[in-house]
Design an enzyme around this catalytic site. Sequence first.
Site, short mmCIF file in Angstrom:
data_model
loop_
_atom_site.label_atom_id
_atom_site.label_comp_id
_atom_site.label_asym_id
_atom_site.label_seq_id
_atom_site.Cartn_x
_atom_site.Cartn_y
_atom_site.Cartn_z
N LYS A 1 -47.72 -16.32 -69.97
CA LYS A 1 -48.69 -15.25 -69.91
C LYS A 1 -49.68 -15.19 -71.12
O LYS A 1 -49.01 -15.01 -72.23
CB LYS A 1 -48.00 -13.79 -69.94
CG LYS A 1 -46.77 -13.73 -68.46
CD LYS A 1 -46.19 -12.54 -68.57
CE LYS A 1 -45.47 -12.20 -67.34
NZ LYS A 1 -44.32 -13.07 -67.20
N LYS B 1 -36.62 -10.73 -57.76
CA LYS B 1 -36.11 -10.14 -58.77
C LYS B 1 -34.79 -10.21 -58.69
O LYS B 1 -33.94 -10.21 -57.44
CB LYS B 1 -36.41 -8.61 -59.08
CG LYS B 1 -37.91 -8.75 -59.52
CD LYS B 1 -38.14 -9.03 -61.12
CE LYS B 1 -39.37 -8.82 -61.47
NZ LYS B 1 -39.81 -9.43 -62.83
N GLU C 1 -35.69 -18.09 -63.36
CA GLU C 1 -36.51 -17.71 -64.49
C GLU C 1 -35.72 -16.69 -65.58
O GLU C 1 -35.08 -15.96 -65.29
CB GLU C 1 -37.62 -16.97 -63.66
CG GLU C 1 -38.99 -16.61 -64.90
CD GLU C 1 -40.06 -15.82 -64.09
OE1 GLU C 1 -40.20 -16.01 -63.04
OE2 GLU C 1 -40.77 -14.92 -64.80
N ASP D 1 -39.63 -17.52 -69.70
CA ASP D 1 -40.62 -16.42 -69.85
C ASP D 1 -40.71 -15.62 -71.11
O ASP D 1 -41.32 -16.06 -72.12
CB ASP D 1 -40.66 -15.60 -68.45
CG ASP D 1 -41.70 -14.43 -68.57
OD1 ASP D 1 -42.39 -14.12 -69.54
OD2 ASP D 1 -41.86 -13.63 -67.48
N ASP E 1 -36.14 -14.53 -60.81
CA ASP E 1 -36.33 -13.90 -62.06
C ASP E 1 -35.44 -13.06 -62.44
O ASP E 1 -35.18 -11.66 -62.08
CB ASP E 1 -37.89 -13.25 -62.16
CG ASP E 1 -38.49 -12.97 -63.46
OD1 ASP E 1 -37.48 -13.46 -64.55
OD2 ASP E 1 -39.55 -12.41 -63.67
#
Length: 372
Positions: free
Chosen positions: A265, A166, A216, A241, A191
Amino acid sequence: MSDHVIERIELYLVRMPLISPWRTAYGSDDAVESLVVRLFIDDLDGWGEANAFQQPTYCPEYSRGLFDVATRFLAPRLIGRPIGTGNEMQRRFALYKGHPFAKAALDLAWWDVAAKRAEQPLWKFMGGSSPVIRPGEDFGVTDSIDLLLDQIADAADRGFPRIKLKYKQGWDLPMVRAVRKRFPDLTLHVDCNAAYTLDDADMFAELDELELAMIEQPLAHDDLVDHARLQERIRTPICLDESITSPDKARKAVELGACGFINIKPGRVGGITPALQIHDYCLAHGVPCWVGGMLDSGLGAHAAAALATLANMKYPPDIFPPSKFHRQDLATPALALSDELTMTLPDTPGLGCVPVPTRLSEMTVETATLEV
Ligand code: MG
């Protein structure tokens, strides 16, 4: 002869307590609330699940909203109707704008039924060639960089194929530099969860030197154009994403050159049906994909894992055994790492798991049933 009419729809808002709070750039949640759906078609039934966070922070949807939209608007569009394909279901939903997570729970349940009808496990029915997947390992913000380095060393020793970090203001370049210095050969990415703007382009140019597999979602959750501008300036592939909420958004991202990777996802894109369309489009256009999850129970995790078996899934997925985070998994049999590193999907027809009835009733906050 059956005509694939949806005869009954059960909807459940479930609350699944976590072992410890889930902290991201978006806040902290002590439980996962999911929309769980059971569809009855002909003499078969199927299960689906989707969860957004409890607050509309990751995306505009939130879990109690999923239950409301699915109960009041989406399920009534399906009940009593013959739905022979995932595309037919998505066409019934098209009247209502947005709400991909709510649509996804119903779409996933349809795919469970369809795979059972075909007497195939979902991963095979969707076109996967092997039931084995190898997830990566993720790290959030820790109390110190030294602690993070120790945790990564442990994951690297255990053989995880890649590490995701992260990345946010205050936990950024110095952290990644320290990780890269200690682990020069590790497959690594960050991300950003939409925490930056184009004003940060110089910082991303420095990050570009650290040989990351991807960066990301650096910019806004619904942006494509600024990502294309940033991608022009750096050679590290951008992975989108949050921005990819439909096959149409994926096409536009690829046409603009906004990314070199797409994270899929099933919930965020509206279900298995649009996820397969994005996968196939990206395969045809040379854009690799990979799969993420949303801390679902085993129901959603099995569906995401099935998607991760497809040909163009080129990066280890973010799929965790629910037992890692949930005090108790709603579903059985459990999705587990067989040797700490690999998951083998069930060979039984359909999704391969169902809710445990007692746990479903304990965890249900609200429920609704529609019947022909
Ligand atoms: Mg992400």
